[in-house]
Scaffold this active site. Structure first.
Site: not given
Ligand code: BGP
Length: 469
Positions: A165, A369
């Site tokens: 991320e 995720e």
């Protein structure tokens, strides 16, 4: 599109689950580990720190046995840079190498494919003290660290993820605890850091291909579909703005080795353009991903920015976009329900996100995720009835299957999280795991592992290769 026939998941689909080192391991200062920015950072009041977390460092064998019992084909975890290089660079900590060697071997002995994130928010504090990602030397430190990982673990690890991320670190670093608030012109500086991370990532991808020809490597940003609040053209432009700034800036750089033009014009407009040295764009071009990994929790809906004070340039959370004056304004989506933590639940948005990424890049996709954070309740007789989590995951898996039928090359699905762990900024009470860890925010209790209802459900899903959901 309505399909009469739904395709099955591929035979070798990587059914997995995810964690990250600082959120699950604990042992924050043991066996030579150096401090990271997370260890030295502040935690919101009322939430746990990361010192013990789920104590996975000491219990990884027990945990992996449970993962195997659940039937996991893959386990996505991160390596703590500070266990390998306590100061980010310099001398290797042999005990760190030994720990991850053991962990990887343990996984392989259970036929679980390791998927390794090289860096998940926990930059070595020693590097931060020298400017962190603002300092170009951090690019070299990361490259050197990457080389070490490939050298020691590249014989067994086939899937590598460069940076978790990166886009969330740039956009919501203050919330995630990765942002240095002492810097002077933070926004501009952040995009310089971003440029350095892109270089580091490209170098790692190149190095991986040279050192481990049988391995695959890719980026792991958080990517979501952005909806316009209405069919009003101004709202559509706002959605396109946010999508370029939030999503495509990162993936265009990783895949094509160039800056997305809308994102770049945004950087120019705001005065945030990074310094690009001679040869940098060459470096970006030379790093090529084999697949795109991405995290998905929710979509965002945005409207035209009113360019006034009602359009605040801030956010309370990494999944709740508030907006930026003159660029876009986050609004809530009336068609979606929310989690207990205010994140909008959008399984169909998941299918759409998969389709969008597939259309733009035409690469294999890996979901690293997806999941539901909730206040689980341990009931009499060690039971956790997390039907809401089952419902969330089921709906997302159904949409993944439709995306595969649409033609998306999806190679795996690793929900967050394999086991309960500490949330980025909302403590231990915000649980995501298939396995309950018996501790509270501050009372560590016995850290006992308890299989939740979702554990048994996911086991069936995997066993039936996604047919029995
Ligand atoms: C992502 C991070 C994870 C994780 C997850 C859930 O942004 O990659 O580290 O924690 O979100 O978020 P949170 O812990 O804030 O609920």
């Amino acid at each position: 599109m309505y399909h009469k026939f739904i395709k099955p998941f591929p035979k070798d689909f990587l059914w997995g689950a995810s964690t990250s080192a600082y959120q699950v391991e604990g042992a924050w200062n043991e066996d030579g580990k150096g401090p990271s920015v997370i260890d030295m950072g502040k935690h919101p009041e009322g939430t746990s720190d990361f010192k013990v977390a789920s104590d996975h460092y000491h219990r990884y064998k027990e945990d992996i046995a449970l993962f195997a019992e659940m039937g996991l084909k893959a386990y996505r975890f991160s390596i703590a840079w500070t266990r390998i290089y306590p100061k980010g660079t310099g001398e290797i900590n042999e005990k760190g190498i030994a720990f991850y060697n053991d962990l990887i071997n343990e996984l392989l002995s259970h036929n679980i494919e390791p998927i390794v994130t090289m860096y998940h928010f926990d930059l070595p504090y020693a590097l931060q003290e020298k400017g962190g990602w603002s300092n170009r030397e951090t690019v070299d430190a990361y490259e050197n660290y990457a080389k070490t990982l490939f050298k020691y673990f590249g014989d067994r690890v086939k899937y590598w993820l460069t940076i978790n991320e990166q886009n969330m670190m740039i956009l919501y670093g203050a919330v995630l605890g990765t942002f240095d608030s002492k810097i002077e012109n933070p926004q501009k500086e952040l995009y310089q850091q971003n440029h350095h991370m892109l270089l580091a990532q490209a170098k790692a991808m190149k190095l991986c291909h040279e050192m481990c020809p049988n391995a695959k490597i890719g980026p792991a940003p958080n990517i979501i579909s952005i909806y316009p609040a209405s069919s009003k053209p101004e709202d559509v432009i706002a959605a396109s703005n946010f999508s370029s700034i939030r999503n495509w800036l990162y993936l265009d750089a990783a895949v094509f080795g160039r800056y997305n033009s809308i994102a770049w014009s945004y950087l120019e407009e705001k005065g945030y353009t990074p310094i690009i040295q001679e040869g940098d764009m060459e470096i970006l071009k030379n790093g090529k991903p084999d697949f795109i990994a991405f995290n998905y929790y929710s979509t965002s809906t945005v409207a035209e920015s009113k360019n006034d004070s009602s359009n605040k340039n801030s956010t309370g959370d990494q999944q709740i976009a508030i907006g930026e004056p003159g660029v876009y304004r986050g609004v809530s989506n009336p068609y979606l329900e929310k989690t207990q933590f205010g994140w909008e639940i959008d399984p169909i948005g998941f299918r759409n996100t998969l389709r969008e990424i597939n259309e733009r890049y035409n690469l294999p996709l890996l979901v690293t995720e997806n999941g539901l954070g909730a206040y689980d309740k341990l009931e009499e007789g060690d039971v956790v009835n997390d039907d809401y989590r089952i419902d969330f995951l089921r709906k997302h898996i159904e949409q993944a299957k439709l995306a595969i039928t649409d033609g998306v090359n999806l190679i795996g699905y690793c929900p967050w999280s394999a086991i309960d762990l500490v949330s980025t900024h909302q403590g231990f009470s915000k649980r995501y795991g298939f396995i309950y860890v018996n501790r509270d925010e501050f009372d560590l209790k016995d850290l006992r592992r308890i299989k939740k209802k979702s554990f048994y459900w996911y086991k069936d899903v995997i066993e039936s290769n996604g047919e029995k959901i």
